[in-house]
Scaffold this motif. Structure first.
Motif, PDB file in Angstrom:
ATOM      1  N   LEU A 123       1.034  -1.252   0.049  1.00 53.58           N
ATOM      2  CA  LEU A 123       0.037  -0.031  -0.037  1.00 53.58           C
ATOM      3  C   LEU A 123       1.026   1.228   0.198  1.00 53.58           C
ATOM      4  CD1 LEU A 123      -2.634   1.583   0.256  1.00 53.58           C
ATOM      5  CD2 LEU A 123      -2.403   1.025   2.846  1.00 53.58           C
ATOM      6  N   SER A 165       1.008   5.168   0.523  1.00 56.43           N
ATOM      7  CA  SER A 165       0.059   6.139   1.016  1.00 56.43           C
ATOM      8  C   SER A 165       0.974   7.274   1.366  1.00 56.43           C
ATOM      9  CB  SER A 165      -0.564   5.407   2.478  1.00 56.43           C
ATOM     10  OG  SER A 165       0.471   5.082   3.170  1.00 56.43           O
ATOM     11  N   CYS A 225      -6.434   6.800   2.462  1.00 57.36           N
ATOM     12  CA  CYS A 225      -5.673   5.923   2.634  1.00 57.36           C
ATOM     13  C   CYS A 225      -5.875   4.967   3.940  1.00 57.36           C
ATOM     14  CB  CYS A 225      -3.982   6.461   3.022  1.00 57.36           C
ATOM     15  SG  CYS A 225      -3.434   7.228   1.329  1.00 57.36           S
ATOM     16  N   ASP A 226      -6.530   5.428   4.757  1.00 59.72           N
ATOM     17  CA  ASP A 226      -7.028   5.097   6.175  1.00 59.72           C
ATOM     18  C   ASP A 226      -8.168   3.784   5.552  1.00 59.72           C
ATOM     19  OD1 ASP A 226      -5.408   6.886   7.459  1.00 59.72           O
ATOM     20  OD2 ASP A 226      -7.130   7.886   8.087  1.00 59.72           O
ATOM     21  N   ARG A 243      -6.130   0.886   3.941  1.00 59.45           N
ATOM     22  CA  ARG A 243      -5.514   0.116   5.038  1.00 59.45           C
ATOM     23  C   ARG A 243      -6.476  -0.787   5.686  1.00 59.45           C
ATOM     24  NH1 ARG A 243      -4.198   3.866   7.865  1.00 59.45           N
ATOM     25  NH2 ARG A 243      -2.439   4.539   6.493  1.00 59.45           N
ATOM     26  N   GLU A 263      -6.347  -4.691   5.633  1.00 54.97           N
ATOM     27  CA  GLU A 263      -5.821  -5.428   6.938  1.00 54.97           C
ATOM     28  C   GLU A 263      -6.917  -6.509   7.003  1.00 54.97           C
ATOM     29  OE1 GLU A 263      -6.011  -2.422   9.886  1.00 54.97           O
ATOM     30  OE2 GLU A 263      -3.719  -1.854   9.748  1.00 54.97           O
ATOM     31  N   TYR A 287       0.981  -7.404   4.618  1.00 54.66           N
ATOM     32  CA  TYR A 287       1.082  -6.478   3.451  1.00 54.66           C
ATOM     33  C   TYR A 287       2.099  -5.446   4.167  1.00 54.66           C
ATOM     34  CZ  TYR A 287      -1.378  -3.115   6.495  1.00 54.66           C
ATOM     35  OH  TYR A 287      -1.843  -2.248   7.695  1.00 54.66           O
ATOM     36  N   GLU A 344       3.311  -1.067   4.026  1.00 50.85           N
ATOM     37  CA  GLU A 344       2.930   0.220   3.799  1.00 50.85           C
ATOM     38  C   GLU A 344       3.964   0.988   3.538  1.00 50.85           C
ATOM     39  OE1 GLU A 344      -0.096   3.377   5.384  1.00 50.85           O
ATOM     40  OE2 GLU A 344      -0.172   1.731   6.263  1.00 50.85           O
ATOM     41  N   PRO A 374      -4.383   6.207  -2.317  1.00 50.39           N
ATOM     42  CA  PRO A 374      -3.640   5.179  -2.043  1.00 50.39           C
ATOM     43  C   PRO A 374      -3.407   4.512  -3.303  1.00 50.39           C
ATOM     44  CG  PRO A 374      -5.588   4.672  -1.040  1.00 50.39           C
ATOM     45  CD  PRO A 374      -5.713   6.267  -1.551  1.00 50.39           C
ATOM     46  N   THR A 420      -2.361   0.728  -4.606  1.00 50.32           N
ATOM     47  CA  THR A 420      -2.214  -1.020  -3.997  1.00 50.32           C
ATOM     48  C   THR A 420      -1.497  -1.552  -5.277  1.00 50.32           C
ATOM     49  OG1 THR A 420      -4.407  -0.664  -2.692  1.00 50.32           O
ATOM     50  CG2 THR A 420      -3.476  -2.831  -2.778  1.00 50.32           C
TER      51      THR A 420
END
Length: 80
Positions: free
Chosen positions: A8, A10, A17-18, A21, A25, A35, A37, A55, A57
């Motif tokens: 990820l 970010s 992004c939050d 995530r 997760e 993963y 970040e 973000p 991915t």
């Protein structure tokens, strides 16, 4: 393959992004994956490459999504 299958990209303070995530997760925990970040603010080349698309991915080294992570699509990519 060694290491996390999902990356990820970010930046701090990014609400998308939050959200991404949280999805990553949840899916990784469910499938026993890990993963990594990476903050694009820590690398000027990444900042230039991804800019406002975060973000972003990646799955298995290939770009998978940007802005939003589709939970089912991520799950499918990790189980294919």
């Amino acid at each position: 393959m060694t290491g996390p299958r999902v990356t990820l990209y970010s930046r701090p303070g990014c609400h998308l992004c939050d959200d991404a995530r949280a999805v990553i997760e949840r899916v990784c925990a469910e499938l026993g994956e890990t993963y990594a970040e990476v903050s694009i603010d820590d690398d000027p080349a990444l900042g230039e490459r991804f800019g406002e698309e975060i973000p972003v991915t990646f799955v298995d080294g290939r770009q998978h999504d940007f802005w939003r992570v589709d939970e089912q699509r991520l799950r499918t990519a990790l189980t294919a």
